[in-house]
Write a protein that holds these residues in place. Structure first.
Motif, mmCIF file in Angstrom:
data_model
loop_
_atom_site.group_PDB
_atom_site.id
_atom_site.type_symbol
_atom_site.label_atom_id
_atom_site.label_comp_id
_atom_site.label_asym_id
_atom_site.label_seq_id
_atom_site.Cartn_x
_atom_site.Cartn_y
_atom_site.Cartn_z
ATOM 1 N N SER A 17 39.239 40.844 34.908
ATOM 2 C CA SER A 17 39.713 39.422 34.158
ATOM 3 C C SER A 17 40.612 38.904 35.465
ATOM 4 N N ALA A 19 41.457 35.735 35.702
ATOM 5 C CA ALA A 19 42.470 34.760 35.188
ATOM 6 C C ALA A 19 43.806 35.605 35.144
ATOM 7 N N ASN A 38 42.521 31.186 26.505
ATOM 8 C CA ASN A 38 41.317 31.686 26.954
ATOM 9 C C ASN A 38 41.598 32.241 28.460
ATOM 10 N N GLY A 40 40.594 32.145 31.545
ATOM 11 C CA GLY A 40 39.343 31.517 32.308
ATOM 12 C C GLY A 40 39.766 30.453 33.401
ATOM 13 N N THR A 42 39.680 27.413 33.565
ATOM 14 C CA THR A 42 40.013 25.845 33.214
ATOM 15 C C THR A 42 41.539 26.083 32.462
ATOM 16 N N THR A 56 40.410 31.928 40.442
ATOM 17 C CA THR A 56 39.963 32.491 39.126
ATOM 18 C C THR A 56 38.359 32.169 38.982
ATOM 19 N N LEU A 57 38.276 30.952 39.137
ATOM 20 C CA LEU A 57 36.716 30.472 39.200
ATOM 21 C C LEU A 57 35.758 31.346 40.061
ATOM 22 N N ASP A 60 35.733 35.281 39.142
ATOM 23 C CA ASP A 60 34.570 35.330 37.784
ATOM 24 C C ASP A 60 33.347 35.206 38.141
ATOM 25 N N HIS A 96 33.000 40.767 30.819
ATOM 26 C CA HIS A 96 33.874 39.532 30.851
ATOM 27 C C HIS A 96 34.234 39.084 29.486
ATOM 28 N N GLY A 107 37.136 36.055 28.625
ATOM 29 C CA GLY A 107 37.000 34.587 28.808
ATOM 30 C C GLY A 107 35.851 34.128 27.987
ATOM 31 N N LYS A 108 35.400 33.046 28.090
ATOM 32 C CA LYS A 108 34.172 32.308 27.549
ATOM 33 C C LYS A 108 32.856 32.482 28.515
ATOM 34 N N THR A 112 31.190 33.423 35.135
ATOM 35 C CA THR A 112 30.332 34.696 35.270
ATOM 36 C C THR A 112 29.090 34.602 34.970
#
Length: 205
Positions: A17, A19, A38, A40, A42, A56-57, A60, A96, A107-108, A112
């Motif tokens: 993860s 994030a 979450n 992630g 965002t 993070t973006l 992932d 993920h 995350g959502k 990923t």
């Protein structure tokens, strides 16, 4: 046998993860404790640290791309076929969503999923990304953009490779899981309570 081994490796890769890891690196609060809770990009952005959110973006997305790329690159030597690639595609995404290293709180899956699609085929990933950007620009809802892109991803795959490919089933499953993970956002969208891209959020302490 090797199909399963590659899938297990993919799940473990997906369980990283970024994030949480990046937040620790930058000395930020655990993203699972503030905002949407979450882990992630965002939600990390809500901390006010754009560099952490960007990392993070990228992280992932990269792990999704890496797992599929490794299976495509080295899998054939061990007899990994399209079924194996499909399993890897789904496994890294599941990692993920429910990471074994972080108490299965993940995350959502938007970044990923994009990384996975880019690895499967660059045009597939770019078409899906373009859909996300178009919806996000038009309506300024990140969640709505993710939902629409998820719906279109299997359609794009079918156009590129046909509907008899087993990997398509993994893409459909991934899209369904992504939509499921956005069920709260769907409720907020219907109620007019969903936050828009650019809205100011209270920074995490």
């Amino acid at each position: 046998m090797y199909n399963i081994l590659f899938a297990i490796a993919a799940y473990l890769i997906g369980s990283l993860s970024f994030a949480v890891l990046v937040s620790k690196l930058f000395g930020l609060s655990d993203p699972r404790t503030y905002g949407s809770k979450n882990p992630g990009a965002t939600n990390v952005l809500r901390s006010g640290n754009k560099k952490a959110a960007a990392l993070t973006l990228v992280g992932d997305g990269f792990k999704g791309w890496l797992a599929v790329w490794l299976a495509q690159k080295f899998g054939p030597h061990y007899g990994v076929d399209d079924t194996g690639i499909a399993l890897v595609t789904l496994a890294v995404f599941l990692g993920h969503l429910w990471p074994v290293f972080f108490r299965f709180v993940g995350g959502k899956g938007v970044a990923t999923a994009l990384g996975i699609l880019l690895a499967l085929d660059p045009w597939l990933g770019l078409a899906t990304l373009a859909t996300w950007l178009a919806v996000a620009f038009a309506f300024r809802y990140s969640s709505l953009a993710a939902l629409v892109a998820a719906l279109f991803a299997p359609f794009y795959y079918g156009l590129l490779f046909g509907t008899t490919d087993g990997i398509l089933l993994a893409v459909v499953a991934m899209a369904a899981l992504l939509i499921y993970r956005h069920r709260k956002n769907i409720g907020n969208l219907l109620a007019g309570k969903e936050s828009r891209i650019g809205d100011k959020k209270k920074a995490a302490k």
